[in-house]
Scaffold this active site. Structure first.
Site, short mmCIF file in Angstrom:
data_model
loop_
_atom_site.label_atom_id
_atom_site.label_comp_id
_atom_site.label_asym_id
_atom_site.label_seq_id
_atom_site.Cartn_x
_atom_site.Cartn_y
_atom_site.Cartn_z
N LYS A 207 0.84 -1.21 0.00
CA LYS A 207 0.00 0.00 0.00
C LYS A 207 0.87 1.25 0.00
O LYS A 207 0.68 2.16 -0.83
CB LYS A 207 -0.92 0.02 1.23
CG LYS A 207 -1.87 1.21 1.25
CD LYS A 207 -2.54 1.37 2.60
CE LYS A 207 -1.60 2.05 3.57
NZ LYS A 207 -2.27 2.43 4.85
N ASP A 225 -6.39 0.79 0.92
CA ASP A 225 -6.44 1.11 2.35
C ASP A 225 -7.80 0.69 2.89
O ASP A 225 -8.58 0.01 2.20
CB ASP A 225 -6.16 2.59 2.59
CG ASP A 225 -7.29 3.49 2.10
OD1 ASP A 225 -8.21 3.00 1.41
OD2 ASP A 225 -7.27 4.69 2.42
#
Length: 337
Positions: A207, A225
């Site tokens: 991420k 996320d």
């Protein structure tokens, strides 16, 4: 034979054919039984249905069965709706992306940064806290430690004190000092522009790597996320709750050129309207495309009170937002907004 004998024989014949008083007519007689008198059919004789008695249903023909199944699938029936095809889902997903682009033409990364190093450190600090809190914290951090070499040589306790507002400050201090040392020792003090290099740095996962690649190097990536995960499931893009699987599944729906901006738009929508606990369904501009409509507040007036940041008339998360941002900049740490 005499007249008297013939008369006696006729009387005997009449007695045999006429029913006795109070006795019902023979069931074998073709004459109709009196009203209210049940008839008994002979063995093997089909019995006619009595008035008001439901008749046994015949086996349904294939055409009748198809018709009944179509009626059962109509809206408002108790049967589940027909599952959405893969093609229909992809078309709906891409339309969501296009309409979100109209709602958030100013979508952008909500972390303040001036170079790849600052974005990398800020993204690591954003774990388990808001981008706003990170943006309020990093000015002092980067003023004292502007380069990887500076941060790698810092006193840990001093770094901890500076980033304390972001939470988990001891673990985060170890990560940002560790990645700074790795940049200094392995990459000449520069942030690498490849996924396989970034994920080797302390505290950096996929991420974080995609945030840096997409926004500092222009390399497309999907940032999964908590907001992205929630909305991808609500929109039926995926059924998984694993970030890597979600990334892979969503990547097959959209062209690679859309990945970075798609991430910004979805995260913007999740932060402003489609919240985790109280989605503002009644104020959402894409309800006609959402299979989860109704999970949140559907009353327009009540939903409008749930909107956040610029959608609710409040400051954004960045102290230094892009020029096209329609909301107000966030206040510095300790200032009232």
């Amino acid at each position: 034979m005499g007249e008297h004998g013939a008369s006696k024989r006729a009387k005997a014949t009449n007695r045999k054919s006429a029913p006795e008083p109070g006795r019902a007519a023979d069931s074998r007689s073709p004459r109709t039984a009196e009203p209210g008198t049940p008839r008994t059919a002979e063995p093997g004789t089909p019995r006619a249905a009595e008035p008001g008695t439901p008749r046994a249903s015949k086996p349904a023909s294939p055409r009748a069965s198809k018709s009944e199944s179509l009626r059962a699938a109509e809206p408002g029936t108790s049967r589940a709706a027909k599952p959405e095809s893969r093609l229909a889902m992809v078309r709906r997903a891409r339309r969501i992306n296009r309409e979100l682009a109209e709602v958030y033409p100013y979508a952008h990364p909500e972390l303040d940064f001036r170079n790849p190093f600052e974005l990398l450190v800020a993204t690591v600090l954003s774990a388990q806290t808001t981008d706003l809190r990170v943006n309020q914290t990093t000015p002092a951090l980067f003023a004292k430690y502007p380069t990887p070499e500076d941060l790698a040589a810092a006193v840990p306790e001093e770094v901890e004190e500076l980033i304390r507002p972001t939470g988990f400050f001891r673990a985060k201090t170890k990560s940002i000092m560790g990645l700074s040392a790795a940049l200094r020792d392995d990459f000449g003090g520069e942030v690498p522009g490849r996924l396989e290099d970034l994920v080797k740095l302390p505290g950096v996962g996929r991420k974080t790597a995609f945030v840096v690649l997409g926004n500092a190097f222009g390399v497309p990536g999907i940032t999964v996320d908590t907001h992205f995960m929630r909305l991808a499931r609500r929109w039926r893009w995926t059924e998984s709750d694993d970030p890597v699987k979600i990334e892979a599944e969503v990547a097959t729906i959209f062209p690679k050129s859309e990945w970075t901006m798609l991430s910004h738009r979805v995260i913007f929508h999740g932060r402003r309207i489609c919240h985790a606990r109280k989605p503002a369904c009644g104020a959402c501009p894409i309800t006609h495309l959402c299979p989860s409509y109704g999970e949140g507040e559907t009353d327009p007036e009540k939903a409008a009170k749930l909107l956040k940041y610029e959608k609710g008339g409040f400051p954004g998360q960045r102290l230094n937002p892009p020029p096209d941002y329609p909301g107000r900049p966030a206040p510095p740490l300790g200032a009232s907004g």
